[in-house]
Design an enzyme around this catalytic site. Structure first.
Site, mmCIF file in Angstrom:
data_model
loop_
_atom_site.group_PDB
_atom_site.id
_atom_site.type_symbol
_atom_site.label_atom_id
_atom_site.label_comp_id
_atom_site.label_asym_id
_atom_site.label_seq_id
_atom_site.Cartn_x
_atom_site.Cartn_y
_atom_site.Cartn_z
ATOM 1 N N LYS A 13 0.814 -1.217 0.000
ATOM 2 C CA LYS A 13 0.000 0.000 0.000
ATOM 3 C C LYS A 13 0.856 1.280 0.000
ATOM 4 C CE LYS A 13 -0.969 0.322 4.152
ATOM 5 N NZ LYS A 13 -1.146 0.713 5.528
ATOM 6 N N ARG A 85 -7.550 4.868 10.932
ATOM 7 C CA ARG A 85 -7.205 3.525 11.393
ATOM 8 C C ARG A 85 -8.379 2.871 12.123
ATOM 9 N NH1 ARG A 85 -1.767 3.393 10.084
ATOM 10 N NH2 ARG A 85 -0.477 2.235 11.517
ATOM 11 N N ARG A 119 11.034 -10.799 5.901
ATOM 12 C CA ARG A 119 11.769 -9.543 6.078
ATOM 13 C C ARG A 119 12.842 -9.698 7.140
ATOM 14 N NH1 ARG A 119 7.240 -4.941 5.938
ATOM 15 N NH2 ARG A 119 7.094 -5.305 8.162
ATOM 16 N N ARG A 152 12.689 -8.919 13.067
ATOM 17 C CA ARG A 152 12.106 -8.131 14.164
ATOM 18 C C ARG A 152 10.971 -8.907 14.815
ATOM 19 N NH1 ARG A 152 10.447 -2.648 11.330
ATOM 20 N NH2 ARG A 152 8.525 -3.465 12.182
ATOM 21 N N ARG A 163 -1.764 -8.398 14.109
ATOM 22 C CA ARG A 163 -1.959 -7.131 13.383
ATOM 23 C C ARG A 163 -2.988 -7.306 12.273
ATOM 24 N NH1 ARG A 163 3.853 -6.501 13.035
ATOM 25 N NH2 ARG A 163 3.738 -6.017 10.822
HETATM 26 P P1 AMP Z 1 2.835 3.057 10.024
HETATM 27 O O1 AMP Z 1 4.056 3.680 9.417
HETATM 28 O O2 AMP Z 1 1.570 3.324 9.266
HETATM 29 O O3 AMP Z 1 3.022 1.595 10.347
HETATM 30 O O4 AMP Z 1 2.635 3.775 11.440
HETATM 31 C C1 AMP Z 1 3.615 3.738 12.436
HETATM 32 C C2 AMP Z 1 2.990 4.005 13.793
HETATM 33 O O5 AMP Z 1 2.434 5.325 13.828
HETATM 34 C C3 AMP Z 1 1.833 3.098 14.155
HETATM 35 O O6 AMP Z 1 2.252 1.895 14.724
HETATM 36 C C4 AMP Z 1 1.081 3.947 15.168
HETATM 37 O O7 AMP Z 1 1.730 3.920 16.419
HETATM 38 C C5 AMP Z 1 1.236 5.344 14.590
HETATM 39 N N1 AMP Z 1 0.110 5.690 13.689
HETATM 40 C C6 AMP Z 1 0.137 5.737 12.324
HETATM 41 N N2 AMP Z 1 -1.065 6.107 11.849
HETATM 42 C C7 AMP Z 1 -1.867 6.288 12.917
HETATM 43 C C8 AMP Z 1 -3.229 6.652 13.080
HETATM 44 N N3 AMP Z 1 -4.033 6.879 12.034
HETATM 45 N N4 AMP Z 1 -3.709 6.746 14.339
HETATM 46 C C9 AMP Z 1 -2.945 6.528 15.406
HETATM 47 N N5 AMP Z 1 -1.642 6.140 15.327
HETATM 48 C C10 AMP Z 1 -1.108 6.040 14.102
#
Ligand code: AMP
Length: 206
Positions: A13, A85, A119, A152, A163
Site C-alpha cells: 500500500k 485507522r 523480512r 524483528r 496485526r
Molecule cells: P505506520 O508507518 O503506518 O506503520 O505507522 C507507524 C505508527 O504510527 C503506528 O504503529 C502507530 O503507532 C502510529 N500511527 C500511524 N497512523 C496512525 C493513526 N491513524 N492513528 C494513530 N496512530 C497512528
C-alpha cells in the site's frame, strides 16, 4: 481528488500510494511518516506510543493531519494512507474532508505472512531486506555496514496474525462508510498500479 488507501501490512500500500501520488500529481500523506517527522517535545510523547506498537491518541494525530492538509500543496487533493485507522478517526475525518475515492489493496493473510516474515532488518542501521524479493548480497549480513541481520519481533508470524486481525476488524468497519474499490494486491507492482489508476479514472502513463 482526495483518495484514501487501505491495505494490510505487506500489501504494498505504501509503495503504491507513492507511485500513484506521483502519477496523478498530488502529495502522498502517510500518517506514520507524518508522526515520524515530528520533532521537538512532541517527539517523545509520540514515541511513547509508536515504539510500543500502540496507536497515538486520535486527538494528536488529527491535529497533525489537519495541519498537514491545510498546506498549499494539498489544495488539489492528496492520497492519504494510514489514516483513518478506526471508526472514530473515520468519522472525525468525514467532518472536515470530503473523500472522493477509497482504494483497498487486498492480499490474503497467508500472502501477507509470507511477505512480512521473509523480512530481515539490520540491527545497526535499520535497513530492511526481503529474502525473496530483495535479499542482501551476503546471506544474513547487511550490505551497507556488514552487521548481522535479524527478524524483528513484530515481523514474526504470531505478531503479524495479531496485526492482521486488528486490520480486518477495524478496516472492514471503516469500509462500510464508503463506496470503495478492492484491488488485487497479489499481482505484480505494475498491474496493481494500472488497476488503481483505472479505479481512479486515470490513464496509465509509463
Ligand atoms: P505506520 O508507518 O503506518 O506503520 O505507522 C507507524 C505508527 O504510527 C503506528 O504503529 C502507530 O503507532 C502510529 N500511527 C500511524 N497512523 C496512525 C493513526 N491513524 N492513528 C494513530 N496512530 C497512528
Amino acid at each position: 481528488m482526495i483518495v484514501l488507501f487501505f491495505g494490510p501490512q505487506g500489501s504494498g500500500k505504501g509503495t503504491q500510494a507513492k507511485i500513484i501520488a506521483e502519477k496523478i500529481g498530488v502529495p502522498h500523506i502517510s500518517s506514520g511518516d507524518l508522526l515520524r517527522g515530528v520533532g521537538g517535545p512532541l517527539k517523545l510523547e509520540i514515541e511513547s506510543y509508536t515504539n510500543h506498537g500502540k496507536l497515538v491518541p486520535d486527538k494528536l494525530i488529527l491535529k497533525i493531519l489537519k495541519e498537514r492538509i491545510a498546506r498549499e500543496d494539498c489544495k488539489g487533493g492528496y492520497i492519504l494512507e494510514g489514516f483513518p485507522r478506526n471508526l472514530k478517526q473515520a468519522r472525525a475525518l468525514n467532518k472536515f474532508v470530503k473523500v472522493d475515492r477509497v482504494i483497498e489493496i487486498a492480499i490474503s493473510d497467508e500472502e501477507a505472512i509470507g511477505r512480512i516474515s521473509s523480512r530481515v532488518s539490520c540491527s545497526r542501521c535499520g535497513s530492511v531486506y526481503n529474502l525473496v524479493t530483495s535479499p542482501p548480497k551476503k546471506k544474513g549480513i547487511c550490505d551497507k555496514d556488514g552487521e548481522k541481520l535479524f527478524v524483528r519481533d513484530d515481523d514474526k508470524e504470531k505478531a503479524i496474525r495479531n496485526r492482521l486481525d486488528t486490520y480486518h476488524k477495524e478496516t472492514e468497519a471503516i469500509l462500510k462508510l464508503y463506496p470503495y474499490t478492492r484491488i488485487n494486491g497479489e499481482q505484480g507492482i505494475v498491474m496493481v498500479t494500472k488497476d488503481i489508476l483505472k479505479a481512479l479514472g486515470q490513464k496509465y502513463n509509463v
